[in-house]
Design a protein around this motif. Structure first.
Motif, PDB file in Angstrom:
ATOM      1  N   GLY A  52       0.843  -1.193   0.000  1.00 56.77           N
ATOM      2  CA  GLY A  52       0.000   0.000   0.000  1.00 56.77           C
ATOM      3  C   GLY A  52       0.873   1.235   0.000  1.00 56.77           C
ATOM      4  O   GLY A  52       2.068   1.159   0.290  1.00 56.77           O
ATOM      5  N   CYS A  53       0.295   2.356  -0.323  1.00 56.28           N
ATOM      6  CA  CYS A  53       1.076   3.574  -0.404  1.00 56.28           C
ATOM      7  C   CYS A  53       0.164   4.782  -0.301  1.00 56.28           C
ATOM      8  O   CYS A  53      -1.041   4.696  -0.526  1.00 56.28           O
ATOM      9  N   ARG A  54       0.797   5.899   0.055  1.00 53.59           N
ATOM     10  CA  ARG A  54       0.104   7.184   0.122  1.00 53.59           C
ATOM     11  C   ARG A  54       0.951   8.190  -0.649  1.00 53.59           C
ATOM     12  O   ARG A  54       2.181   8.145  -0.597  1.00 53.59           O
ATOM     13  N   VAL A  55       0.280   9.116  -1.329  1.00 54.76           N
ATOM     14  CA  VAL A  55       0.981  10.125  -2.116  1.00 54.76           C
ATOM     15  C   VAL A  55       0.497  11.512  -1.726  1.00 54.76           C
ATOM     16  O   VAL A  55      -0.709  11.742  -1.578  1.00 54.76           O
ATOM     17  N   ALA A  56       1.434  12.427  -1.557  1.00 51.47           N
ATOM     18  CA  ALA A  56       1.129  13.854  -1.451  1.00 51.47           C
ATOM     19  C   ALA A  56       1.794  14.548  -2.638  1.00 51.47           C
ATOM     20  O   ALA A  56       3.012  14.469  -2.808  1.00 51.47           O
ATOM     21  N   TYR A  57       1.001  15.192  -3.470  1.00 50.77           N
ATOM     22  CA  TYR A  57       1.478  15.824  -4.701  1.00 50.77           C
ATOM     23  C   TYR A  57       1.359  17.331  -4.538  1.00 50.77           C
ATOM     24  O   TYR A  57       0.268  17.856  -4.279  1.00 50.77           O
ATOM     25  N   THR A  58       2.461  18.050  -4.632  1.00 53.53           N
ATOM     26  CA  THR A  58       2.442  19.495  -4.465  1.00 53.53           C
ATOM     27  C   THR A  58       3.005  20.176  -5.708  1.00 53.53           C
ATOM     28  O   THR A  58       3.924  19.661  -6.354  1.00 53.53           O
ATOM     29  N   VAL A  59       2.434  21.328  -6.038  1.00 53.56           N
ATOM     30  CA  VAL A  59       2.817  22.048  -7.247  1.00 53.56           C
ATOM     31  C   VAL A  59       3.017  23.524  -6.934  1.00 53.56           C
ATOM     32  O   VAL A  59       2.193  24.139  -6.257  1.00 53.56           O
ATOM     33  N   ASN A  60       4.113  24.082  -7.419  1.00 51.00           N
ATOM     34  CA  ASN A  60       4.327  25.526  -7.421  1.00 51.00           C
ATOM     35  C   ASN A  60       4.328  25.953  -8.883  1.00 51.00           C
ATOM     36  O   ASN A  60       5.226  25.584  -9.639  1.00 51.00           O
ATOM     37  N   GLU A  61       3.314  26.714  -9.291  1.00 54.83           N
ATOM     38  CA  GLU A  61       3.030  26.949 -10.705  1.00 54.83           C
ATOM     39  C   GLU A  61       3.223  28.406 -11.102  1.00 54.83           C
ATOM     40  O   GLU A  61       2.989  29.322 -10.310  1.00 54.83           O
ATOM     41  N   TRP A  62       3.666  28.613 -12.329  1.00 54.88           N
ATOM     42  CA  TRP A  62       3.732  29.937 -12.936  1.00 54.88           C
ATOM     43  C   TRP A  62       3.322  29.777 -14.402  1.00 54.88           C
ATOM     44  O   TRP A  62       3.209  28.647 -14.898  1.00 54.88           O
ATOM     45  N   PRO A  63       3.048  30.862 -15.114  1.00 52.84           N
ATOM     46  CA  PRO A  63       2.574  30.728 -16.491  1.00 52.84           C
ATOM     47  C   PRO A  63       3.528  29.897 -17.354  1.00 52.84           C
ATOM     48  O   PRO A  63       4.686  30.243 -17.546  1.00 52.84           O
ATOM     49  N   GLY A  64       3.030  28.745 -17.821  1.00 53.33           N
ATOM     50  CA  GLY A  64       3.786  27.895 -18.719  1.00 53.33           C
ATOM     51  C   GLY A  64       4.707  26.897 -18.056  1.00 53.33           C
ATOM     52  O   GLY A  64       5.248  26.020 -18.727  1.00 53.33           O
ATOM     53  N   GLY A  65       4.943  27.017 -16.765  1.00 53.56           N
ATOM     54  CA  GLY A  65       5.872  26.110 -16.094  1.00 53.56           C
ATOM     55  C   GLY A  65       5.461  25.821 -14.668  1.00 53.56           C
ATOM     56  O   GLY A  65       4.617  26.501 -14.081  1.00 53.56           O
TER      57      GLY A  65
END
Length: 359
Positions: free
Chosen positions: A35-48
């Motif tokens: 079993g597993c757990r995932v935490a997905y985090t994003v720091n976003e800017w236009p196009g990237g």
């Protein structure tokens, strides 16, 4: 350009938005000895954007791992770290490096990447590790391995929340997710009752308290009118990160804050200056006095860590009163929780039992 704030969800788990452009997703699922757990985090800017994937192994130890997910909007990974990245169309595969192939039970690996996007940058809705969907818990199989981890409470709890101020009332108590510090990461609180609850938190290794998830019981009685005020506790806490397990007791409408630190790990410390060492309420404490700029703070730091026991809170409060530090105050809320400074990669804090009694 200001970062974009987003909200998404994986399976049954909500998303926490915290800090500039941070999207956090906690995922949960079941499998026998896997079993597993995932935490997905994003720091976003236009196009990237920069993405980080914290994967916790909830099953048996792994010797080699393969993480996979599919992007919904044609995003492209341009650079990766803490793993070997490849991409075929929308499908991304990350395999271990030689130095992080071993992934023990409850251990976390944190591959990250830079990527590009156009139009929409939706979060992936499913992750797998070695072919097993990550949904946050393990399911017992026909021949479970002795000592294998029990199902993650957040996978089947009565209540969960990843909201910054998520609350739930039960049995005269209120549970708070309570994420308030600068630079906080994702955090999910779960509960089956006021006495059976916990938190998964993934706060970065930076200074400053990030959160105080807690369970609260309101007392709202003057000190002189109380004949007893006691509490029992039993917790399971990690041996890494920076945090304290602590009671937070408020008096006179938050004019006074009394903290009772039961255990502490990592670089954490109380406000104010050391006044004395005292044995009161069933424990021996180092007593500090200070102010946070809004209210007076009295911190009782237990001289050795403990994870279970009882506290005579009334005796502690009367000890403070006997020294003239405050008068016949009105005791408001009694809270037990985890004051978390850092828990990088994702750590679990579990309250096995908790109660507050007064008369």
């Amino acid at each position: 350009m200001r970062p974009v704030f987003k909200r998404a969800a994986i399976g049954l788990t909500a998303v926490l938005v915290s800090g500039a452009g941070l999207v956090a997703i906690a995922a949960t699922q079941a499998s026998a000895a896997t079993g597993c757990r995932v935490a997905y985090t994003v720091n976003e800017w236009p196009g990237g954007f920069t993405g980080n994937v914290a994967v916790t192994n909830l099953g048996d130890p792994l010797n080699g791992w393969r993480l996979e997910w599919t992007f919904a909007n044609g995003q492209t990974v341009t650079q990766g770290w803490n793993g070997v990245f490849s991409q075929n169309g929308s499908r991304v595969t990350v395999t271990n490096e030689s130095w992080n192939a071993g992934l023990g039970t409850n251990a976390t690996v944190t591959p990250g990447f830079n990527g590009t996007w156009t139009g929409t940058n939706s979060a992936p809705t499913s992750f797998t590790i070695n072919g097993v969907v990550c949904t946050g818990s393990t399911v017992p199989g026909p021949s479970p391995t002795a000592g294998s981890p029990s199902p993650s409470p957040s996978g089947g709890a009565v209540w969960t929340s990843s909201e910054q101020w998520g609350t739930w009332t039960n049995g005269g108590y209120t549970l708070y997710n309570n994420i308030w510090g600068s630079g906080a990461g994702p955090q999910t609180i779960w509960a089956n009752s006021f006495s059976d609850w916990g938190v998964w938190a993934n706060h970065p290794n930076t200074g400053g308290v990030k959160s105080y998830p807690n369970c609260t019981r309101a007392v709202n009685r003057t000190l002189s009118s109380l004949r007893s005020l006691t509490s029992t506790f039993n917790v399971t806490v990690p041996n890494s990160g920076a945090y304290t397990t602590a009671y937070d007791i408020w008096a006179n409408n938050h004019a006074y804050e009394i903290m009772l630190w039961l255990n502490k790990t990592g670089p954490v410390g109380p406000l104010g200056s050391l006044q004395t060492t005292a044995t009161v309420g069933g424990h021996t404490w180092q007593v500090y006095s200070g102010s946070n700029g809004s209210n007076a703070v009295f911190s009782f730091i237990r001289t050795s860590n403990t994870s279970a026991g009882s506290v005579d809170i009334l005796a502690v409060l009367n000890w403070i009163r006997d020294r003239g530090w405050f008068g016949d105050v009105t005791v408001g809320d009694v809270q037990l929780g985890y004051e978390i400074t850092s828990s990088s990669g994702g750590l679990n804090f579990t309250t096995n039992s908790f109660s507050v009694s007064f008369s």
